[in-house]
Design an enzyme around this catalytic site. Structure first.
Site, PDB file in Angstrom:
ATOM      1  N   HIS A 107       0.852  -1.180   0.000  1.00 20.95           N
ATOM      2  CA  HIS A 107       0.000   0.000   0.000  1.00 20.95           C
ATOM      3  C   HIS A 107       0.887   1.229   0.000  1.00 20.95           C
ATOM      4  O   HIS A 107       1.952   1.222   0.627  1.00 20.95           O
ATOM      5  CB  HIS A 107      -0.904  -0.003   1.249  1.00 20.95           C
ATOM      6  CG  HIS A 107      -2.044   0.938   1.122  1.00 20.95           C
ATOM      7  ND1 HIS A 107      -1.933   2.268   1.419  1.00 20.95           N
ATOM      8  CD2 HIS A 107      -3.315   0.749   0.689  1.00 20.95           C
ATOM      9  CE1 HIS A 107      -3.089   2.852   1.190  1.00 20.95           C
ATOM     10  NE2 HIS A 107      -3.941   1.957   0.742  1.00 20.95           N
TER      11      HIS A 107
ATOM     12  N   ASP B  78      -7.983  -5.476   0.220  1.00 26.05           N
ATOM     13  CA  ASP B  78      -8.479  -6.317  -0.874  1.00 26.05           C
ATOM     14  C   ASP B  78      -8.106  -7.778  -0.733  1.00 26.05           C
ATOM     15  O   ASP B  78      -8.666  -8.631  -1.420  1.00 26.05           O
ATOM     16  CB  ASP B  78      -7.943  -5.795  -2.213  1.00 26.05           C
ATOM     17  CG  ASP B  78      -8.549  -4.458  -2.546  1.00 26.05           C
ATOM     18  OD1 ASP B  78      -9.748  -4.296  -2.321  1.00 26.05           O
ATOM     19  OD2 ASP B  78      -7.811  -3.573  -3.007  1.00 26.05           O
TER      20      ASP B  78
HETATM   21  N1  ACO Z   1       4.217  -7.481  -4.850  1.00 29.08           N
HETATM   22  C1  ACO Z   1       5.545  -7.439  -5.046  1.00 29.08           C
HETATM   23  N2  ACO Z   1       6.303  -6.336  -4.862  1.00 29.08           N
HETATM   24  C2  ACO Z   1       5.672  -5.204  -4.505  1.00 29.08           C
HETATM   25  C3  ACO Z   1       4.280  -5.169  -4.287  1.00 29.08           C
HETATM   26  C4  ACO Z   1       3.541  -6.358  -4.473  1.00 29.08           C
HETATM   27  N3  ACO Z   1       2.234  -6.379  -4.285  1.00 29.08           N
HETATM   28  N4  ACO Z   1       3.916  -3.917  -3.937  1.00 29.08           N
HETATM   29  C5  ACO Z   1       5.030  -3.196  -3.931  1.00 29.08           C
HETATM   30  N5  ACO Z   1       6.104  -3.972  -4.263  1.00 29.08           N
HETATM   31  C6  ACO Z   1       7.510  -3.548  -4.309  1.00 29.08           C
HETATM   32  C7  ACO Z   1       7.789  -2.740  -5.574  1.00 29.08           C
HETATM   33  O1  ACO Z   1       8.236  -3.549  -6.624  1.00 29.08           O
HETATM   34  C8  ACO Z   1       8.842  -1.765  -5.098  1.00 29.08           C
HETATM   35  O2  ACO Z   1      10.069  -2.422  -5.099  1.00 29.08           O
HETATM   36  P1  ACO Z   1      11.436  -1.580  -5.349  1.00 29.08           P
HETATM   37  O3  ACO Z   1      11.544  -0.640  -4.214  1.00 29.08           O
HETATM   38  O4  ACO Z   1      12.493  -2.650  -5.348  1.00 29.08           O
HETATM   39  O5  ACO Z   1      11.261  -0.900  -6.674  1.00 29.08           O
HETATM   40  C9  ACO Z   1       8.459  -1.499  -3.652  1.00 29.08           C
HETATM   41  O6  ACO Z   1       7.733  -2.646  -3.206  1.00 29.08           O
HETATM   42  C10 ACO Z   1       7.599  -0.240  -3.470  1.00 29.08           C
HETATM   43  O7  ACO Z   1       6.489  -0.365  -4.340  1.00 29.08           O
HETATM   44  P2  ACO Z   1       5.866   0.846  -5.167  1.00 29.08           P
HETATM   45  O8  ACO Z   1       5.197   0.321  -6.375  1.00 29.08           O
HETATM   46  O9  ACO Z   1       6.901   1.898  -5.350  1.00 29.08           O
HETATM   47  O10 ACO Z   1       4.807   1.332  -4.131  1.00 29.08           O
HETATM   48  P3  ACO Z   1       3.567   2.215  -4.449  1.00 29.08           P
HETATM   49  O11 ACO Z   1       3.237   2.914  -3.187  1.00 29.08           O
HETATM   50  O12 ACO Z   1       3.807   3.049  -5.652  1.00 29.08           O
HETATM   51  O13 ACO Z   1       2.428   1.159  -4.837  1.00 29.08           O
HETATM   52  C11 ACO Z   1       0.617  -0.343  -4.677  1.00 29.08           C
HETATM   53  C12 ACO Z   1       1.423   0.755  -3.970  1.00 29.08           C
HETATM   54  C13 ACO Z   1       0.170   0.171  -6.064  1.00 29.08           C
HETATM   55  C14 ACO Z   1      -0.658  -0.619  -3.863  1.00 29.08           C
HETATM   56  C15 ACO Z   1       1.485  -1.609  -4.817  1.00 29.08           C
HETATM   57  O14 ACO Z   1       1.870  -2.066  -3.543  1.00 29.08           O
HETATM   58  C16 ACO Z   1       0.772  -2.718  -5.599  1.00 29.08           C
HETATM   59  O15 ACO Z   1       0.796  -2.710  -6.832  1.00 29.08           O
HETATM   60  N6  ACO Z   1       0.099  -3.693  -4.867  1.00 29.08           N
HETATM   61  C17 ACO Z   1      -0.659  -4.730  -5.538  1.00 29.08           C
HETATM   62  C18 ACO Z   1      -2.017  -4.182  -5.985  1.00 29.08           C
HETATM   63  C19 ACO Z   1      -2.962  -3.962  -4.816  1.00 29.08           C
HETATM   64  O16 ACO Z   1      -3.144  -4.806  -3.959  1.00 29.08           O
HETATM   65  N7  ACO Z   1      -3.624  -2.778  -4.838  1.00 29.08           N
HETATM   66  C20 ACO Z   1      -4.619  -2.417  -3.838  1.00 29.08           C
HETATM   67  C21 ACO Z   1      -4.172  -1.227  -3.057  1.00 29.08           C
HETATM   68  S1  ACO Z   1      -5.262  -0.913  -1.740  1.00 29.08           S
HETATM   69  C22 ACO Z   1      -6.582  -0.179  -2.432  1.00 29.08           C
HETATM   70  O17 ACO Z   1      -6.537   0.496  -3.447  1.00 29.08           O
HETATM   71  C23 ACO Z   1      -7.851  -0.337  -1.743  1.00 29.08           C
END
Ligand code: ACO
Length: 450
Positions: free
Chosen positions: A315, A373
């Site tokens: 998140h 979720d």
């Molecule tokens: N699985 C694997 N790796 C992940 C995940 C994941 N679900 N989420 C984040 N990471 C990693 C990224 O690859 C990144 O790695 P790095 O630092 O080596 O580049 C690091 O963790 C930070 O991730 P970001 O994408 O920069 O974080 P951001 O805050 O932009 O994204 C998000 C948040 C979009 C929710 C992301 O965690 C994701 O895509 N999760 C899966 C989708 C999801 O469950 N969305 C629901 C969100 S809650 C809602 O809307 C109600």
């Protein structure tokens, strides 16, 4: 109610330009709780500099008195009340009232509000023809974007954003009509007759009735499942300045009508990185198929060259357990018990996946925890909600937050059209080339080969 203006602190930050020796004082302002913010409103005017913050990771786009999140501690509060307490003791209508009017309702106010919402549950019958224009296989979110946007064409008496009474009526209409619109999208997709709203039922029971009842027989539903539905709506009601809420605010900042703004929010919510994640979680768990395959999927999630992400994990704000996820997890067990589902294979995979991921170095280091979720999809699936309706249900709950945030923005005395700037990295001025002097660029070849 307008928010009080944020307090300016007796503190400034100094930005020093090493090149020309100029310095700029940036005032610091403080909210009730949470980090202070640098007020850069005048920065460009004074220094000619913009700030650069892709994804707004360090930017407060507005001031708001609705929802507070502390991502490190895993805290979520609406108008000061902890989400867990609201989920356990309130119902969704109360939470709608709280978000819109900033206080929990007295019994009299609750009954008045509940009745007001019930007065708006039907949609104009003409809208039925709009549904007919969609393919039966259309995704319900595609229908939701279209139908909610189209409400602007039907309810002209609540589109004057400068009239507080019209703003309130539009807010009530949107909260009231969303379940009807979503349930109709479902009935249309399966070719069953629409079930009209029944104002003798509570908000959540009415929604389940419109989803699952058929005209030929009496439909009753277990009260615990109604409660689970209601809890789902509460847990999705608002979440500060997330992508869809920011979209609603940005659309509204140009004075667009509230129905169009909420349609914009629905479009933003649809994406799998946001509200579409609940649907994506079920798809992922189904694809994993067996606990034996979990390791392989975890390896994929950690591989930088693989776009696969563990859906329902991570998140932008929470660097701790999403407080909504823990309530959802408990509700999930209750629902499965009521439905007498002893061994749900997807839940088994989910529990094992959660356990392994929470103990995995990669997820620990990046502070990736299950989000709301992760469990909601399992609950909805057990209740018989089809996977492609999951995000539509999220939209029903979130409408309360969207419309409250929209109203707060319109009523903010310093409301301005949202107009971010950019760091331009394109070509500088070039001279126009006549057609005969232009060369073919190889970068376009893939396009023509399609
Ligand atoms: N699985 C694997 N790796 C992940 C995940 C994941 N679900 N989420 C984040 N990471 C990693 C990224 O690859 C990144 O790695 P790095 O630092 O080596 O580049 C690091 O963790 C930070 O991730 P970001 O994408 O920069 O974080 P951001 O805050 O932009 O994204 C998000 C948040 C979009 C929710 C992301 O965690 C994701 O895509 N999760 C899966 C989708 C999801 O469950 N969305 C629901 C969100 S809650 C809602 O809307 C109600």
């Amino acid at each position: 109610m307008n928010n009080p203006l944020p307090k300016e602190k007796n503190k400034t930050f100094t930005l020093f330009d090493n090149e020309n020796g100029n310095s700029y004082e940036i005032p610091v302002i403080e909210g009730t709780v949470g980090p202070d913010v640098l007020d850069i409103t005048n920065l460009f005017k004074e220094s000619g500099l913009f700030t650069y913050d892709p994804g707004f990771t360090s930017t407060a786009s507005c001031k708001s008195g609705i929802t507070y999140i502390d991502g490190e501690q895993g805290i979520l509060r609406h108008r000061g009340y902890d989400i867990k307490e609201l989920a356990e003791n309130s119902n969704f209508m109360e939470v709608c009232y709280l978000l819109l009017h900033s206080e929990l309702p007295s019994p009299e106010d609750f009954s008045k509000f509940d009745n007001l919402i019930k007065n708006h549950t039907m949609i104009n019958e003409q809208l039925v023809y709009l549904y007919r224009g969609f393919k039966r296989a259309a995704h319900p979110m595609a229908i939701m974007v279209g139908v909610v946007g189209a409400l602007s064409a039907f309810y002209h008496d609540s589109t004057d954003i400068n009239d507080p009474n019209q703003r309130m009526i539009a807010s009530h209409r949107l909260i009231a009509k969303m379940p009807t619109i979503a349930a109709m999208a479902y009935k249309y997709s399966i070719g069953q007759p629409y079930i009209y709203p029944n104002n003798e039922l509570s908000y959540s029971e009415n929604f389940l009735n419109m989803m699952f009842a058929v005209p030929t027989q009496k439909f009753t539903i277990d009260k615990t499942l109604v409660k689970a539905m209601d809890r789902f709506f509460i847990l999705h009601a608002d979440h500060e300045q997330n992508a869809s809420t920011s979209t609603v605010r940005l659309a509204g900042s140009s004075n667009a009508n509230p129905f169009a703004c909420i349609a914009a929010g629905i479009a933003s919510l649809w994406g799998p990185a946001h509200g579409g994640a609940n649907e994506a979680v079920i798809k992922m768990l189904t694809e994993i198929n067996s606990k034996d395959n979990i390791d392989q999927y975890l390896l994929r999630a950690k591989d930088k060259n693989d776009p696969f992400r563990l859906m329902g994990f991570g998140h932008r704000v929470y660097k701790n357990y999403d407080p909504r996820a823990s309530v959802m997890k408990d509700t999930c067990h209750e629902v499965l018990e009521i439905l007498n589902i002893k061994n749900d294979p997807l839940l088994d995979i989910a529990l094992e996946l959660e356990n392994i991921a929470l103990n995995d170095e990669y997820f620990i280091e990046k502070k990736l925890y299950p989000n709301v979720d992760f469990y909601s999809g399992i609950i909805l699936k057990a209740m018989g909600i089809p996977t492609n309706m999951f995000t539509a249900l999220f939209a029903i709950g979130r409408t309360a937050g969207w419309i409250s945030q929209w109203k707060e923005m319109i009523e903010d005395p310093i409301k301005k059209i949202g107009r971010p700037r950019q760091l331009y990295i394109g070509e500088d001025k070039r001279n126009y080339k006549p057609k005969e002097k232009r060369e073919r660029k190889s970068i376009f070849e893939w396009l023509w080969s399609k």
